[in-house]
Design a protein around this motif. Sequence first.
Motif, PDB file in Angstrom:
ATOM      1  N   GLU A  94      -3.399  38.946  24.777  1.00  0.00           N
ATOM      2  CA  GLU A  94      -3.812  38.004  23.729  1.00  0.00           C
ATOM      3  C   GLU A  94      -5.326  37.824  23.697  1.00  0.00           C
ATOM      4  N   GLU A  95      -5.955  38.036  24.819  1.00  0.00           N
ATOM      5  CA  GLU A  95      -7.391  37.824  24.942  1.00  0.00           C
ATOM      6  C   GLU A  95      -8.220  39.104  24.809  1.00  0.00           C
ATOM      7  N   ASP A  96      -7.601  40.239  25.058  1.00  0.00           N
ATOM      8  CA  ASP A  96      -8.321  41.516  25.117  1.00  0.00           C
ATOM      9  C   ASP A  96      -7.815  42.443  24.020  1.00  0.00           C
TER      10      ASP A  96
ATOM     11  N   ASP B 242       2.775  49.185  26.741  1.00  0.00           N
ATOM     12  CA  ASP B 242       3.032  48.841  28.135  1.00  0.00           C
ATOM     13  C   ASP B 242       1.857  49.030  29.076  1.00  0.00           C
ATOM     14  N   ASP B 243       1.105  50.070  28.886  1.00  0.00           N
ATOM     15  CA  ASP B 243       0.069  50.376  29.876  1.00  0.00           C
ATOM     16  C   ASP B 243      -1.138  49.452  29.709  1.00  0.00           C
ATOM     17  N   ASN B 244      -2.097  49.599  30.548  1.00  0.00           N
ATOM     18  CA  ASN B 244      -3.296  48.769  30.475  1.00  0.00           C
ATOM     19  C   ASN B 244      -4.373  49.436  29.614  1.00  0.00           C
ATOM     20  N   GLN B 245      -3.937  50.107  28.570  1.00  0.00           N
ATOM     21  CA  GLN B 245      -4.834  50.778  27.623  1.00  0.00           C
ATOM     22  C   GLN B 245      -4.588  50.181  26.238  1.00  0.00           C
ATOM     23  N   TYR B 246      -5.479  50.465  25.317  1.00  0.00           N
ATOM     24  CA  TYR B 246      -5.252  50.072  23.932  1.00  0.00           C
ATOM     25  C   TYR B 246      -4.283  51.077  23.326  1.00  0.00           C
ATOM     26  N   THR B 247      -3.204  50.592  22.733  1.00  0.00           N
ATOM     27  CA  THR B 247      -2.199  51.459  22.126  1.00  0.00           C
ATOM     28  C   THR B 247      -2.482  51.540  20.636  1.00  0.00           C
ATOM     29  N   PHE B 248      -2.873  52.724  20.183  1.00  0.00           N
ATOM     30  CA  PHE B 248      -3.202  52.941  18.771  1.00  0.00           C
ATOM     31  C   PHE B 248      -1.992  53.476  18.011  1.00  0.00           C
ATOM     32  N   PRO B 249      -1.899  53.188  16.719  1.00  0.00           N
ATOM     33  CA  PRO B 249      -0.817  53.745  15.908  1.00  0.00           C
ATOM     34  C   PRO B 249      -0.897  55.268  15.839  1.00  0.00           C
ATOM     35  N   CYS B 250       0.269  55.903  15.801  1.00  0.00           N
ATOM     36  CA  CYS B 250       0.318  57.361  15.660  1.00  0.00           C
ATOM     37  C   CYS B 250      -0.083  57.753  14.233  1.00  0.00           C
ATOM     38  N   GLY B 251      -0.185  59.034  13.981  1.00  0.00           N
ATOM     39  CA  GLY B 251      -0.588  59.527  12.667  1.00  0.00           C
ATOM     40  C   GLY B 251       0.367  59.142  11.552  1.00  0.00           C
ATOM     41  N   ILE B 252       1.665  59.220  11.817  1.00  0.00           N
ATOM     42  CA  ILE B 252       2.641  58.853  10.788  1.00  0.00           C
ATOM     43  C   ILE B 252       2.502  57.371  10.450  1.00  0.00           C
ATOM     44  N   CYS B 253       2.369  56.533  11.472  1.00  0.00           N
ATOM     45  CA  CYS B 253       2.209  55.090  11.214  1.00  0.00           C
ATOM     46  C   CYS B 253       0.930  54.811  10.443  1.00  0.00           C
ATOM     47  N   ARG B 254      -0.139  55.516  10.785  1.00  0.00           N
ATOM     48  CA  ARG B 254      -1.399  55.317  10.064  1.00  0.00           C
ATOM     49  C   ARG B 254      -1.230  55.667   8.582  1.00  0.00           C
ATOM     50  N   GLN B 255      -0.516  56.738   8.308  1.00  0.00           N
ATOM     51  CA  GLN B 255      -0.306  57.133   6.917  1.00  0.00           C
ATOM     52  C   GLN B 255       0.540  56.100   6.181  1.00  0.00           C
ATOM     53  N   VAL B 256       1.568  55.580   6.831  1.00  0.00           N
ATOM     54  CA  VAL B 256       2.394  54.545   6.201  1.00  0.00           C
ATOM     55  C   VAL B 256       1.557  53.294   5.952  1.00  0.00           C
TER      56      VAL B 256
END
Length: 136
Positions: free
Chosen positions: A108-110, A78-92
């Motif tokens: 879509e562009e950024d 939602d925010d105007n930041q890059y949303t990175f996967p959490c640690g659990i998602c990264r492990q999966v």
Amino acid sequence: MEYKELMKRAIEAKKMAYVPYSKFHVGAALLTKTGKVYTGCNIECASYGGTNCAERTAIFKAVSEGERQFEAIAVTGDDNQYTFPCGICRQVMVEFGKNIKVIVGKSEEDYKIYTMDQLLPHSFTPEDLGHQCGGC
């Protein structure tokens, strides 16, 4: 499929998020090696441990349909930041390969592109089992 289109699908998936507690919508779109796209959103639960992230929702949908090889996953929040996967998602994710491209975007562009190996260096994967514990 272009990453721009994959990000567009993640943005659409974000609209389906069930987030009555955090109010933070996250969407993901997973591209398989066969060219199929599976989307996911975050789904919260009053018992926070029952909450599921958008990335894992998309991966679990794909795996439940027999997919095991993934090319890329786009993630947006939602925010105007890059949303990175959490640690659990990264492990999966790394369970299915260190070369999966992770596209984190504001629109879509950024967006920015990483590999799983960049986001989770020194990860523990199925291939490591034989090396870590002597083949147990």
